[in-house]
Structures are given as C-alpha cells and as structure tokens.
Design a protein around this motif. Sequence first.
Motif, PDB file in Angstrom:
ATOM      1  N   THR A   1     -36.203 -35.752 -15.695  1.00  0.00           N
ATOM      2  CA  THR A   1     -37.467 -36.471 -15.508  1.00  0.00           C
ATOM      3  C   THR A   1     -37.485 -37.172 -14.152  1.00  0.00           C
ATOM      4  O   THR A   1     -38.475 -37.094 -13.416  1.00  0.00           O
TER       5      THR A   1
ATOM      6  N   THR B   1     -33.915 -38.003 -27.131  1.00  0.00           N
ATOM      7  CA  THR B   1     -33.308 -39.289 -27.493  1.00  0.00           C
ATOM      8  C   THR B   1     -33.497 -39.586 -28.977  1.00  0.00           C
ATOM      9  O   THR B   1     -32.572 -40.025 -29.663  1.00  0.00           O
ATOM     10  N   GLU B   2     -34.678 -39.300 -29.493  1.00  0.00           N
ATOM     11  CA  GLU B   2     -34.938 -39.543 -30.914  1.00  0.00           C
ATOM     12  C   GLU B   2     -34.124 -38.596 -31.802  1.00  0.00           C
ATOM     13  O   GLU B   2     -33.604 -39.018 -32.839  1.00  0.00           O
TER      14      GLU B   2
ATOM     15  N   THR C   1     -37.466 -36.143 -22.869  1.00  0.00           N
ATOM     16  CA  THR C   1     -36.459 -37.207 -22.910  1.00  0.00           C
ATOM     17  C   THR C   1     -36.630 -38.035 -24.185  1.00  0.00           C
ATOM     18  O   THR C   1     -35.647 -38.321 -24.886  1.00  0.00           O
ATOM     19  N   ALA C   2     -37.866 -38.404 -24.487  1.00  0.00           N
ATOM     20  CA  ALA C   2     -38.123 -39.182 -25.709  1.00  0.00           C
ATOM     21  C   ALA C   2     -37.741 -38.378 -26.952  1.00  0.00           C
ATOM     22  O   ALA C   2     -37.101 -38.901 -27.879  1.00  0.00           O
TER      23      ALA C   2
ATOM     24  N   ALA D   1     -40.579 -36.212 -19.387  1.00  0.00           N
ATOM     25  CA  ALA D   1     -40.482 -37.542 -19.996  1.00  0.00           C
ATOM     26  C   ALA D   1     -40.615 -37.433 -21.516  1.00  0.00           C
ATOM     27  O   ALA D   1     -39.873 -38.085 -22.268  1.00  0.00           O
ATOM     28  N   PHE D   2     -41.552 -36.598 -21.965  1.00  0.00           N
ATOM     29  CA  PHE D   2     -41.699 -36.364 -23.402  1.00  0.00           C
ATOM     30  C   PHE D   2     -40.413 -35.748 -23.969  1.00  0.00           C
ATOM     31  O   PHE D   2     -39.943 -36.144 -25.044  1.00  0.00           O
TER      32      PHE D   2
ATOM     33  N   ALA E   1     -30.029 -35.794 -24.051  1.00  0.00           N
ATOM     34  CA  ALA E   1     -30.999 -36.852 -23.779  1.00  0.00           C
ATOM     35  C   ALA E   1     -30.808 -37.398 -22.365  1.00  0.00           C
ATOM     36  O   ALA E   1     -31.782 -37.620 -21.637  1.00  0.00           O
TER      37      ALA E   1
END
Length: 157
Positions: free
Chosen positions: A114, A150-151, A146-147, A143-144, A107
């Motif tokens: 990003t 992270t999730e 990364t999200a 960026a997506f 992440a």
Amino acid sequence: MRSIIKTGIGTALAAGVGALASRDADSRWYRRLSKPPFQPPAVAFPIVWTLLYTDIAISSAVTIDTLRDEMRHIDAAAFERALAVNVVLNGAWTWVFFRAHRTGTAAITAAVLTLSSADLIRRAAPASPPAAAALVPYAGWCAFATALSTEIWRRNR
C-alpha cells in the motif's frame, strides 16, 4: 506510449506469479480460515486485479514516457525502480499468504505494498496528474487488502 511493453510485461509477470500461488485459494487451509464479513466474493478478485494491472501498466507507461519527454531521466529511472519494487511486492503477497500460510507476514506485506502504491502516485503526480489519479484505485485496493489480510490474521492467530 513507448514504455507500455515494459510496464505491461512487468505487470503481467506479477499477475502470473500471483495466479500461480492463488491456485491455493481453494485449498482446505484457506476454506477453514475465519474470514470477515467484508470479504468480497471469490469472483471479484480476478476481475478487480485484471483491471488494476491494466491500469498500473498504462498509468506507469504514461508517467515514464512523460518524464523522459521532459528530459527528467533520473526521475523516470526512479519511477521504474519504484514500479519494479511494487510489482515484486504485489506478486510476493500471494505467495506469503496462500503458499506459506503466513497471515501476519501477508498483512505486513500488504501494508508495505500500500505504501509502495501511494509512492507511485506521489512520483507520477508531477509528471501526469491524470496518471497519478488513475493509480488511486490501486492504492485503495491495496489498503483494503491490508485491512482484509490483517483481519484474517487477527481472526486466525
């Protein structure tokens, strides 16, 4: 586009390194991870990445060649270094996630990627606004990622 061979090889290397590590995308470890509902289907990833790597190679070549044509050799060299860091980060994420199983580190790697992608846009914009605009989907996908990373980390700590 004099630089297309160089940028094409760089992005192809990143794609190849990523493909080697992502073979583990069908591993027992990966299948057992809790994934968010916004996770795209597996078939989307090779399609999206092929398009993005092509975009990166072409947009970067246009930027580098334009900077050189404008006698901005220092800026061209700086863009090349930033691109090299970017493709290394790009290839590294797959190894960190799929091979090392370090979801938190993945992440963070995605977040740095990003930022690096946004930096490429910033560097390209003065030389070629169309090339900079063409890099926006890459930064958006990072960026997506990364999200998503992270999730996955949050769900599987």
